[in-house]
Design an enzyme around this catalytic site. Structure first.
Site, PDB file in Angstrom:
ATOM      1  CG  PHE A   1      -1.454   1.156   1.524  1.00  0.00           C
ATOM      2  CD1 PHE A   1      -2.321   2.121   0.665  1.00  0.00           C
ATOM      3  CD2 PHE A   1      -1.727   1.614   2.744  1.00  0.00           C
ATOM      4  CE1 PHE A   1      -2.838   3.233   0.881  1.00  0.00           C
ATOM      5  CE2 PHE A   1      -2.278   2.636   3.364  1.00  0.00           C
ATOM      6  CZ  PHE A   1      -2.747   3.657   2.367  1.00  0.00           C
TER       7      PHE A   1
ATOM      8  CG  LEU B   1       5.414  -9.584  -5.648  1.00  0.00           C
ATOM      9  CD1 LEU B   1       5.150  -9.825  -7.085  1.00  0.00           C
ATOM     10  CD2 LEU B   1       4.675  -8.227  -5.556  1.00  0.00           C
TER      11      LEU B   1
ATOM     12  CG  PHE C   1       7.894   1.361   2.322  1.00  0.00           C
ATOM     13  CD1 PHE C   1       7.171   2.361   3.007  1.00  0.00           C
ATOM     14  CD2 PHE C   1       8.851   1.934   1.313  1.00  0.00           C
ATOM     15  CE1 PHE C   1       7.141   3.680   2.525  1.00  0.00           C
ATOM     16  CE2 PHE C   1       8.861   3.209   0.871  1.00  0.00           C
ATOM     17  CZ  PHE C   1       8.087   4.160   1.529  1.00  0.00           C
ATOM     18  CB  ALA C   2       9.587  -5.239   3.196  1.00  0.00           C
TER      19      ALA C   2
ATOM     20  CB  THR D   1       3.877   1.880  12.886  1.00  0.00           C
ATOM     21  OG1 THR D   1       2.538   2.086  13.557  1.00  0.00           O
ATOM     22  CG2 THR D   1       4.451   0.821  13.734  1.00  0.00           C
ATOM     23  CG  ASP D   2       0.523   5.468  15.305  1.00  0.00           C
ATOM     24  OD1 ASP D   2       0.506   4.350  14.965  1.00  0.00           O
ATOM     25  OD2 ASP D   2      -0.477   6.643  15.133  1.00  0.00           O
ATOM     26  CD  GLU D   3      -0.800  -0.294  15.444  1.00  0.00           C
ATOM     27  OE1 GLU D   3      -0.707  -1.331  15.841  1.00  0.00           O
ATOM     28  OE2 GLU D   3      -1.645   0.097  14.402  1.00  0.00           O
TER      29      GLU D   3
ATOM     30  CE1 TYR E   1       3.031  -3.584  11.610  1.00  0.00           C
ATOM     31  CE2 TYR E   1       1.749  -2.338  13.234  1.00  0.00           C
ATOM     32  CZ  TYR E   1       2.481  -2.621  12.016  1.00  0.00           C
ATOM     33  OH  TYR E   1       3.085  -1.314  11.349  1.00  0.00           O
TER      34      TYR E   1
ATOM     35  CE  LYS F   1       7.189  -1.371  11.354  1.00  0.00           C
ATOM     36  NZ  LYS F   1       7.778  -1.330   9.992  1.00  0.00           N
TER      37      LYS F   1
ATOM     38  CE1 TYR G   1     -12.744  -6.221  13.629  1.00  0.00           C
ATOM     39  CE2 TYR G   1     -10.885  -5.214  14.322  1.00  0.00           C
ATOM     40  CZ  TYR G   1     -11.605  -6.072  13.494  1.00  0.00           C
ATOM     41  OH  TYR G   1     -11.165  -6.859  12.504  1.00  0.00           O
TER      42      TYR G   1
ATOM     43  N   PRO H   1      -8.523  -8.567  20.434  1.00  0.00           N
ATOM     44  CG  PRO H   1      -7.854 -10.600  20.597  1.00  0.00           C
ATOM     45  CD  PRO H   1      -8.400  -9.727  19.499  1.00  0.00           C
TER      46      PRO H   1
HETATM   47  P1  NAD Z   1       1.544  -3.717   3.198  1.00  0.00           P
HETATM   48  O1  NAD Z   1       0.963  -4.893   4.058  1.00  0.00           O
HETATM   49  O2  NAD Z   1       0.316  -2.986   2.345  1.00  0.00           O
HETATM   50  O3  NAD Z   1       2.753  -3.963   2.238  1.00  0.00           O
HETATM   51  C1  NAD Z   1       3.725  -4.637   2.701  1.00  0.00           C
HETATM   52  C2  NAD Z   1       4.587  -5.071   1.551  1.00  0.00           C
HETATM   53  O4  NAD Z   1       5.833  -5.651   1.805  1.00  0.00           O
HETATM   54  C3  NAD Z   1       3.703  -5.843   0.562  1.00  0.00           C
HETATM   55  O5  NAD Z   1       4.015  -5.391  -0.836  1.00  0.00           O
HETATM   56  C4  NAD Z   1       4.607  -7.333   0.626  1.00  0.00           C
HETATM   57  O6  NAD Z   1       4.688  -8.079  -0.325  1.00  0.00           O
HETATM   58  C5  NAD Z   1       6.010  -6.792   1.158  1.00  0.00           C
HETATM   59  N1  NAD Z   1       6.434  -7.872   2.030  1.00  0.00           N
HETATM   60  C6  NAD Z   1       6.039  -8.410   3.164  1.00  0.00           C
HETATM   61  N2  NAD Z   1       7.098  -9.380   3.688  1.00  0.00           N
HETATM   62  C7  NAD Z   1       8.127  -8.995   2.831  1.00  0.00           C
HETATM   63  C8  NAD Z   1       9.414  -9.804   2.877  1.00  0.00           C
HETATM   64  N3  NAD Z   1       9.798 -10.814   3.629  1.00  0.00           N
HETATM   65  N4  NAD Z   1      10.231  -9.391   1.935  1.00  0.00           N
HETATM   66  C9  NAD Z   1       9.928  -8.512   1.113  1.00  0.00           C
HETATM   67  N5  NAD Z   1       8.842  -7.876   0.944  1.00  0.00           N
HETATM   68  C10 NAD Z   1       8.025  -8.218   1.950  1.00  0.00           C
HETATM   69  O7  NAD Z   1       2.055  -2.483   4.257  1.00  0.00           O
HETATM   70  P2  NAD Z   1       1.896  -1.003   4.406  1.00  0.00           P
HETATM   71  O8  NAD Z   1       0.695  -0.513   4.843  1.00  0.00           O
HETATM   72  O9  NAD Z   1       2.060  -0.343   2.861  1.00  0.00           O
HETATM   73  O10 NAD Z   1       3.011  -0.454   5.266  1.00  0.00           O
HETATM   74  C11 NAD Z   1       4.346  -0.342   4.854  1.00  0.00           C
HETATM   75  C12 NAD Z   1       5.164  -0.047   6.153  1.00  0.00           C
HETATM   76  O11 NAD Z   1       4.805   1.082   6.690  1.00  0.00           O
HETATM   77  C13 NAD Z   1       5.221  -1.014   6.974  1.00  0.00           C
HETATM   78  O12 NAD Z   1       6.516  -1.220   7.461  1.00  0.00           O
HETATM   79  C14 NAD Z   1       4.326  -0.579   8.157  1.00  0.00           C
HETATM   80  O13 NAD Z   1       4.851  -1.176   9.253  1.00  0.00           O
HETATM   81  C15 NAD Z   1       4.452   0.700   7.918  1.00  0.00           C
HETATM   82  N6  NAD Z   1       3.418   1.668   8.402  1.00  0.00           N
HETATM   83  C16 NAD Z   1       2.201   1.532   8.106  1.00  0.00           C
HETATM   84  C17 NAD Z   1       1.190   2.413   8.416  1.00  0.00           C
HETATM   85  C18 NAD Z   1      -0.219   2.086   7.704  1.00  0.00           C
HETATM   86  O14 NAD Z   1      -1.173   2.780   8.152  1.00  0.00           O
HETATM   87  N7  NAD Z   1      -0.456   1.315   6.814  1.00  0.00           N
HETATM   88  C19 NAD Z   1       1.358   3.491   9.212  1.00  0.00           C
HETATM   89  C20 NAD Z   1       2.669   3.622   9.685  1.00  0.00           C
HETATM   90  C21 NAD Z   1       3.503   2.882   9.211  1.00  0.00           C
HETATM   91  O1  DAU Z   2      -1.316   3.454  13.353  1.00  0.00           O
HETATM   92  C1  DAU Z   2      -0.459   2.995  12.246  1.00  0.00           C
HETATM   93  C2  DAU Z   2      -1.103   1.489  12.003  1.00  0.00           C
HETATM   94  O2  DAU Z   2      -2.270   1.479  11.318  1.00  0.00           O
HETATM   95  C3  DAU Z   2      -0.038   0.706  11.161  1.00  0.00           C
HETATM   96  O3  DAU Z   2       1.185   0.682  11.767  1.00  0.00           O
HETATM   97  C4  DAU Z   2      -0.451  -0.615  10.603  1.00  0.00           C
HETATM   98  O4  DAU Z   2       0.176  -1.152   9.770  1.00  0.00           O
HETATM   99  C5  DAU Z   2      -1.853  -0.399  10.346  1.00  0.00           C
HETATM  100  O5  DAU Z   2      -2.735  -1.550   9.796  1.00  0.00           O
HETATM  101  C6  DAU Z   2      -2.759   0.501  11.162  1.00  0.00           C
HETATM  102  O6  DAU Z   2      -3.088  -0.166  12.029  1.00  0.00           O
HETATM  103  P1  DAU Z   2      -4.635  -0.312  12.944  1.00  0.00           P
HETATM  104  O7  DAU Z   2      -4.704  -1.685  13.596  1.00  0.00           O
HETATM  105  O8  DAU Z   2      -5.057   0.996  13.372  1.00  0.00           O
HETATM  106  O9  DAU Z   2      -5.568  -0.323  11.358  1.00  0.00           O
HETATM  107  P2  DAU Z   2      -6.764  -0.993  10.950  1.00  0.00           P
HETATM  108  O10 DAU Z   2      -7.236  -0.589   9.766  1.00  0.00           O
HETATM  109  O11 DAU Z   2      -6.513  -2.531  11.223  1.00  0.00           O
HETATM  110  O12 DAU Z   2      -7.863  -0.730  12.185  1.00  0.00           O
HETATM  111  C7  DAU Z   2      -8.175   0.410  12.322  1.00  0.00           C
HETATM  112  C8  DAU Z   2      -8.831   0.635  13.537  1.00  0.00           C
HETATM  113  O13 DAU Z   2     -10.383   0.129  13.137  1.00  0.00           O
HETATM  114  C9  DAU Z   2      -8.720  -0.196  14.919  1.00  0.00           C
HETATM  115  O14 DAU Z   2      -9.035   0.618  15.925  1.00  0.00           O
HETATM  116  C10 DAU Z   2      -9.526  -1.354  14.643  1.00  0.00           C
HETATM  117  C11 DAU Z   2     -10.787  -1.072  14.073  1.00  0.00           C
HETATM  118  N1  DAU Z   2     -11.380  -1.928  13.048  1.00  0.00           N
HETATM  119  C12 DAU Z   2     -10.459  -2.526  11.834  1.00  0.00           C
HETATM  120  C13 DAU Z   2     -11.179  -3.524  11.216  1.00  0.00           C
HETATM  121  C14 DAU Z   2     -10.254  -4.089  10.116  1.00  0.00           C
HETATM  122  C15 DAU Z   2     -12.664  -2.224  13.265  1.00  0.00           C
HETATM  123  O15 DAU Z   2     -13.363  -1.663  14.001  1.00  0.00           O
HETATM  124  N2  DAU Z   2     -13.108  -3.021  12.310  1.00  0.00           N
HETATM  125  C16 DAU Z   2     -12.417  -3.981  11.319  1.00  0.00           C
HETATM  126  O16 DAU Z   2     -13.191  -4.724  10.437  1.00  0.00           O
END
Ligand code: NAD
Ligand code: DAU
Length: 366
Positions: A10, A33, A79-80, A132-134, A158, A162, A215, A302
């Protein structure tokens, strides 16, 4: 060139697209992938000569050594990762493997490469770790937002994985002097978001007349940032960040989950009315009038963190970065993108994006 890991996911794919739109410098994109990687996200780059894709695992030390030797990147943007909290609860091992071991292997390969450099090349090398902020854990309603000095307190497998990777990255700066940067960002949303995450799941389920699972009480708070703003923040940190430092990136958009879901439903009512699309409630068979009718409270996650909030003043003050989108503009763009890209959604939902990748790109390179 720069090496990006996870550039078919993403945020990574949004970053690759933004990089190619703003820079001539070539980009080497290494991605395993997994289910979350989708080369269709990068379809618009076909024919572009400065994007090179390699399918491979960041845990594969010999592949990493070969890529660093052959391409000699001046920077790594990492990013991976396994990124979905719910998946980390049911299957934590992949998270430890990719997020901890994979980051370690990547750091080692980067260190070998960086150690072989001299002069300006060595000084200018950067390893930017996207986190991530998590990692900071959860906030009470009146707690101040997370700053870069908030102690780590991860609560899910997770976020723990991280946090471990962040610590490893930090140690390579303090122990070896490797020029690393870390960014900790809030929840992203926007195009190419895999529909297991809250916002895209709600859009996809609503259009299909499926329940919108909220949730617990839906009052958990997340701080939302449009994905292109996250990418511009990363580019800015790469360009001007001080090595060894971490930068929080956020949008000053704290919202309760239930409000997010209601906002998405309202935008869908406006842009794609259920009555005009003949959407029926898949549970009851009744026609849907307003998408919010589909909201269904389900058992809580949980260890669910109650509130995240990012204090982004450091990156604003020191690097002059600010988000371009408000939540209102970003969420409207996002809903419009999903409506305009139903083929992408369909490919993800039926799994055909994986066949398409095999057909389009063959075994390894795109
Ligand atoms: P995503 O799950 O959409 O994408 C992860 C990508 O990494 C995928 O293309 C996957 O194929 C690749 N990947 C997974 N394992 C791999 C491996 N062993 N080797 C090579 N490639 C691999 O994740 P995202 O939401 O795009 O997040 C990207 C980064 O940003 C992550 O490190 C995540 O922790 C961080 N992040 C995400 C968010 C969010 O809201 N999505 C927020 C803050 C930080
Ligand atoms: O804060 C950054 C993080 O945000 C990233 O590090 C993670 O990679 C990313 O997945 C995201 O984590 P969250 O757990 O916050 O995202 P998610 O979209 O899974 O959930 C967002 C909120 O919505 C969370 O409080 C759980 C809730 N939720 C999620 C899903 C999938 C629901 O209530 N119903 C749902 O079906």
């Amino acid at each position: 060139m720069i090496l990006v890991t996870g550039g078919a996911g993403f945020i990574g794919s949004n970053f690759v697209l933004q990089w190619c739109a703003h820079h001539e410098e070539p980009i080497l994109n290494l991605d395993a992938l997994t289910y979350a990687g989708n080369l269709a996200n990068l379809h618009s780059l076909q024919g572009t000569t400065h994007h090179h894709f390699v399918q491979g695992d960041i845990c594969d030390a010999s592949l990493l050594a070969k890529l660093f030797d052959e391409h000699r990147p001046r920077a790594v943007i990492h990013f991976a990762a396994e990124s979905h909290v719910d998946r980390s609860i049911t299957g934590p091992e992949a998270f430890v493997q990719t997020n901890v071991m994979g980051t370690f292997r990547l750091l080692e390969a980067a260190r070998t490469h960086w150690s072989s450099l001299t002069g300006q090349e060595k000084e200018g090398f950067r390893f930017l770790h996207v986190s991530t902020d998590e990692v900071y854990g959860t906030l009470a309603p009146n707690d101040p937002a997370f700053t870069e000095t908030t102690p780590y307190a991860p609560n899910s497998p997770y976020s723990a994985s991280k946090a471990a990777s962040d610590h490893l990255v930090r140690s390579y700066f303090h122990t070896y002097g490797m020029p690393v940067l870390t960014t900790n960002c809030s929840n992203n949303y926007g195009p190419f978001h895999f529909p297991e995450k809250l916002i895209p799941l709600m859009i996809v389920n609503a259009l299909a007349g499926k329940p919108l699972p909220v949730y617990g009480d839906g009052q958990q708070i997340r701080d939302w940032l449009y994905v292109e703003d996250h990418c511009s923040g990363i580019r800015r940190v790469l360009e001007a960040g001080t090595t060894g430092e971490t930068y929080n990136i956020g949008g000053w958009n704290e919202k309760a989950n239930i409000d997010i879901v209601r906002t998405v439903c309202g935008l869908l009512d406006e842009m794609a009315p259920a009555s005009a699309r003949n959407v029926t409630n898949q549970k009851t068979g009744a026609p849907v009038e307003h998408y919010a009718e589909l909201i269904t409270y389900v058992t809580d996650r949980p260890g669910h963190d109650r509130r995240y909030a990012i204090d982004a003043r450091k990156i604003e003050r020191e690097l002059g970065w600010k988000p371009a989108e408000t939540f209102d503009t970003g969420i409207r763009k996002t809903v419009a993108w999903y409506l305009a890209n139903q083929e992408w959604v369909q490919g993800v939902m039926d799994g055909s994006y994986r066949d398409w990748v095999a057909k389009q790109y063959g075994a390894n390179e795109a």
